[in-house]
Design an enzyme around this catalytic site. Structure first.
Site, PDB file in Angstrom:
ATOM      1  N   ASN A  55       2.739  -5.618 -18.310  1.00  0.00           N
ATOM      2  CA  ASN A  55       1.761  -6.785 -19.134  1.00  0.00           C
ATOM      3  C   ASN A  55       0.374  -6.272 -18.505  1.00  0.00           C
ATOM      4  OD1 ASN A  55       2.042  -8.532 -21.064  1.00  0.00           O
ATOM      5  ND2 ASN A  55       0.823  -9.860 -19.745  1.00  0.00           N
ATOM      6  N   SER A  56      -1.459  -5.753 -19.649  1.00  0.00           N
ATOM      7  CA  SER A  56      -2.060  -5.231 -18.694  1.00  0.00           C
ATOM      8  C   SER A  56      -3.302  -6.616 -17.807  1.00  0.00           C
ATOM      9  CB  SER A  56      -3.292  -4.742 -19.751  1.00  0.00           C
ATOM     10  OG  SER A  56      -2.687  -4.184 -20.131  1.00  0.00           O
TER      11      SER A  56
END
Length: 334
Positions: A55-56
């Site tokens: 998840n950036s």
């Protein structure tokens, strides 16, 4: 697991809900898969293992979505679904039924499907396939959001974008640094735009650079012409070198003194300080002196006036992509 400024650590929502909540609302990236799912997350990260999905970091996501320039009711294609978070963000802005997101990993796909449904975004169209192919049955798209690193823009993304539409992807070539590239589709199979701020993303499955190639038996030595710290430390020069040296991977180390490694499919170079000689020494093998090529490219960057990072542009074509300085006619990689 969260790789921030310190070592990664395991986040267990059931065991410590407050730590999990703090992590997901922090400006960090959170690893959600290791070794394409072959290694359980609870085993953590060790040398040789690969972060393969995440998840950036929210600020990075905000930067890329800002470059995308979305409008309400835009029809959007996303490449690399991951957790489904960015698809949900885009859908919240464009409206329901406007987002198609493509994920290559079946386990990540299934988890994203569950996440999106649980968050009330089951109207996002989720496709399991290779993202380099896009999703032609849904074209034309007003925008293409690529959430995974790529060596170049896939022709399919350009072909499936409406004329005037936008394509933003993390350009992750092999010489040191990556950057966001923001393109506009011309409508003839090409797209033109600018190289924007630096970034670092996990690579597309078929574009990973592979293991570092060591020196072979035919090692030759010479003094370095240029201090490798200068070549490796210039962000603007790295864009130039990425264009000039496609397929050449560069890595550096600091422990015990600065070391630069460069390697390709057929050659390798190792640059380090030699105390006895009192100079930087290049050891190289294979059919190319890769560091000599890097020195020449660096000097060419200087001869062009050391163009700063905000002067670089990018053109994607079916025949291959090019980097240019100031205007599309001044191509670097020719």
């Amino acid at each position: 697991m969260s790789p921030d400024d310190g070592p990664g650590y395991v986040i267990d929502r059931d065991a410590d809900a407050s730590a999990w909540e703090k992590a997901v609302y922090s400006d960090i990236s959170i690893v959600t898969q290791i070794d394409d799912g072959a290694t359980p997350l609870v085993d953590g990260y060790e040398e040789g293992r690969l972060y393969s999905s995440s998840n950036s970091m929210p600020t990075i996501v905000a930067t890329e979505l800002g470059l995308l320039g979305l409008h309400a009711d835009d029809h959007v294609l996303e490449i690399g679904t991951g957790t489904g978070w960015t698809a949900a963000l885009i859908s919240s802005f464009t409206g329901g039924g406007q987002v198609t997101t493509v994920e290559i990993d079946i386990d990540v796909y299934r988890q994203a499907q569950a996440n999106l449904a649980r968050a009330g975004h089951d109207d996002v169209r989720l496709i399991h396939r290779d993202g380099t192919l896009g999703h032609p049955s849904g074209q034309p798209y007003d925008a293409v959001h690529v959430a995974v690193g790529a060596i170049e823009a896939s022709p399919a993304w350009v072909e499936q974008t409406r004329a005037g539409g936008t394509i933003v992807f993390p350009w992750m070539p092999t010489w040191r640094y990556g950057a966001f590239v923001a393109l506009r589709a011309v409508g003839d199979g090409t797209a033109v735009g600018r190289i924007e701020s630096g970034c670092s993303f996990m690579m597309m499955r078929g574009q990973r650079s592979g293991e570092l190639r060591g020196l072979g038996d035919d090692v030759r030595k010479r003094p370095a012409r240029i201090d490798p710290q200068r070549i490796a430390g210039e962000w603007a020069a790295s864009i130039f070198l990425n264009a000039m040296l496609p397929g050449v991977v560069c890595t550096t180390e600091q422990d015990g003194g600065f070391v630069l490694w460069a390697h390709s499919d057929t050659s390798a170079a190792y640059v380090t300080w030699d105390e006895e000689v009192g100079d930087w020494i290049v050891q190289y093998s294979g059919d190319r002196d890769l560091y000599l090529e890097a020195e020449e490219a660096f000097l060419r960057w200087i001869s062009w006036g050391c163009p700063a990072s905000d002067r670089y542009g990018y053109t994607a074509t079916p025949e291959g992509d090019v980097v240019w300085v100031d205007h599309p006619g001044r191509v670097v990689n020719l």
